[in-house]
Design an enzyme around this catalytic site. Structure first.
Site, short mmCIF file in Angstrom:
data_model
loop_
_atom_site.label_atom_id
_atom_site.label_comp_id
_atom_site.label_asym_id
_atom_site.label_seq_id
_atom_site.Cartn_x
_atom_site.Cartn_y
_atom_site.Cartn_z
N SER A 94 25.69 42.60 -18.13
CA SER A 94 25.85 42.99 -19.53
C SER A 94 24.61 43.71 -20.05
O SER A 94 24.18 44.71 -19.48
CB SER A 94 26.21 41.76 -20.36
OG SER A 94 26.68 42.13 -21.64
N ASP A 216 38.33 43.52 -19.93
CA ASP A 216 37.06 43.02 -20.47
C ASP A 216 36.99 43.36 -21.95
O ASP A 216 37.02 44.54 -22.34
CB ASP A 216 35.90 43.67 -19.71
CG ASP A 216 34.53 43.15 -20.12
OD1 ASP A 216 34.42 42.54 -21.21
OD2 ASP A 216 33.58 43.34 -19.36
N HIS A 244 34.37 39.05 -19.38
CA HIS A 244 33.14 39.82 -19.28
C HIS A 244 32.16 39.26 -18.24
O HIS A 244 31.09 39.83 -18.07
CB HIS A 244 32.46 39.85 -20.66
CG HIS A 244 31.30 40.78 -20.78
ND1 HIS A 244 31.39 42.14 -20.53
CD2 HIS A 244 30.01 40.54 -21.14
CE1 HIS A 244 30.21 42.69 -20.72
NE2 HIS A 244 29.36 41.75 -21.10
#
Length: 267
Positions: A94, A216, A244
């Site tokens: 991320s 996602d 995610h």
């Protein structure tokens, strides 16, 4: 060696190559337990917490330094330089996928490869670019977080994790969010969700793997496709996963594409 304490660094495993794992917003190094344990037989593994997260030294959270992702990238460079004499493989999730990318742009000789899991150079739609959210959506998200951090965490963490067949993972992420100092979390959230690093993508020279879940909430497939086009020579792998965090909820497919990528590079 202050970075070892500052970032709660743990080194284990054996092998000629070193893999450094960088966690996402609201998480800590424990989120890499499935990846790190699987790879530690062939690589040295370096786990750490971003300052403000996990077991890092919260007293060293500098609101000015960490007002942009570059402050975290500088920490990553210090960890990488201190933990390995050879170029490392960086696996970032991320926001830390972007942090790792920025670090590799600053010092490409320190990196043999970057693996970006669920990355996004910008979460906000702009013109023809689709980041997944209108600016008003992000502003509303941040306002809610600012006014009720624990409530926001309880609602958002399970949605971010996804993994509908593994509700315990959503609970784990909720607990991780709630353990974070609220003031630091709010500050880091603003930096994370308002960041825009699309302009730097053309500067990436490190071999890069982009791993995207096919479903996602935060980083839709179109974002991975954008990154793949923008980062010269990159590889895009889309794994079958809702959520995610495929390194936790779909570790098998995520590990498989990572290992194939590294094998093809001779790493």
């Amino acid at each position: 060696m202050g970075y070892l304490h500052r970032n709660n660094v743990h080194i284990s495993g054996t092998g000629p190559r070193t893999i450094v794992f960088a966690h996402g917003f609201g998480c800590d190094q424990n989120m890499w337990r499935l990846f790190a344990s699987h790879l530690s037989g062939r690589y040295r593994t370096v786990l750490f917490d971003l300052v403000g997260s996990g077991g890092s030294d919260l007293s060293l959270y500098d609101y000015k330094k960490y007002a942009s992702l570059d402050g975290y990238a500088d920490d990553v460079l210090e960890i990488v330089a201190g933990c390995s004499k050879e170029p490392v493989i960086l696996v970032g999730h991320s926001v830390s996928a972007t942090i790792g990318m920025l670090a590799a742009i600053k010092a490409p000789d320190l990196f043999a490869a970057n693996v970006m899991i669920g990355p996004s150079p910008s979460f906000i739609n702009e013109g023809s670019y689709v980041g997944g959210f209108d600016r008003s959506d992000i502003e509303e998200l941040l306002d809610t977080l600012d006014n009720n951090f624990l409530g926001w965490s309880s609602n958002m963490a399970p949605a971010i994790m996804g993994a509908p067949d593994q509700p315990e993972l959503g609970a784990e992420l909720t607990n991780s969010f709630c353990r974070t100092d609220p003031d630091i979390a709010k500050h880091f959230a603003h930096v994370t969700f308002l960041a825009d690093h699309r302009a730097e993508l053309h500067r990436v020279s490190t071999p890069t793997l982009i791993v995207q879940s096919n479903d996602d909430l935060l980083a839709p497939v179109v974002v991975g496709e954008y990154l793949h086009r923008a980062i010269k020579g990159s590889t895009l792998a889309i794994v079958d996963n809702v959520g995610h965090c495929p390194h936790l909820s779909a570790p098998g497919p995520c590990l498989s594409v990572t290992e194939e990528f590294l094998l093809n590079l001779g790493l």
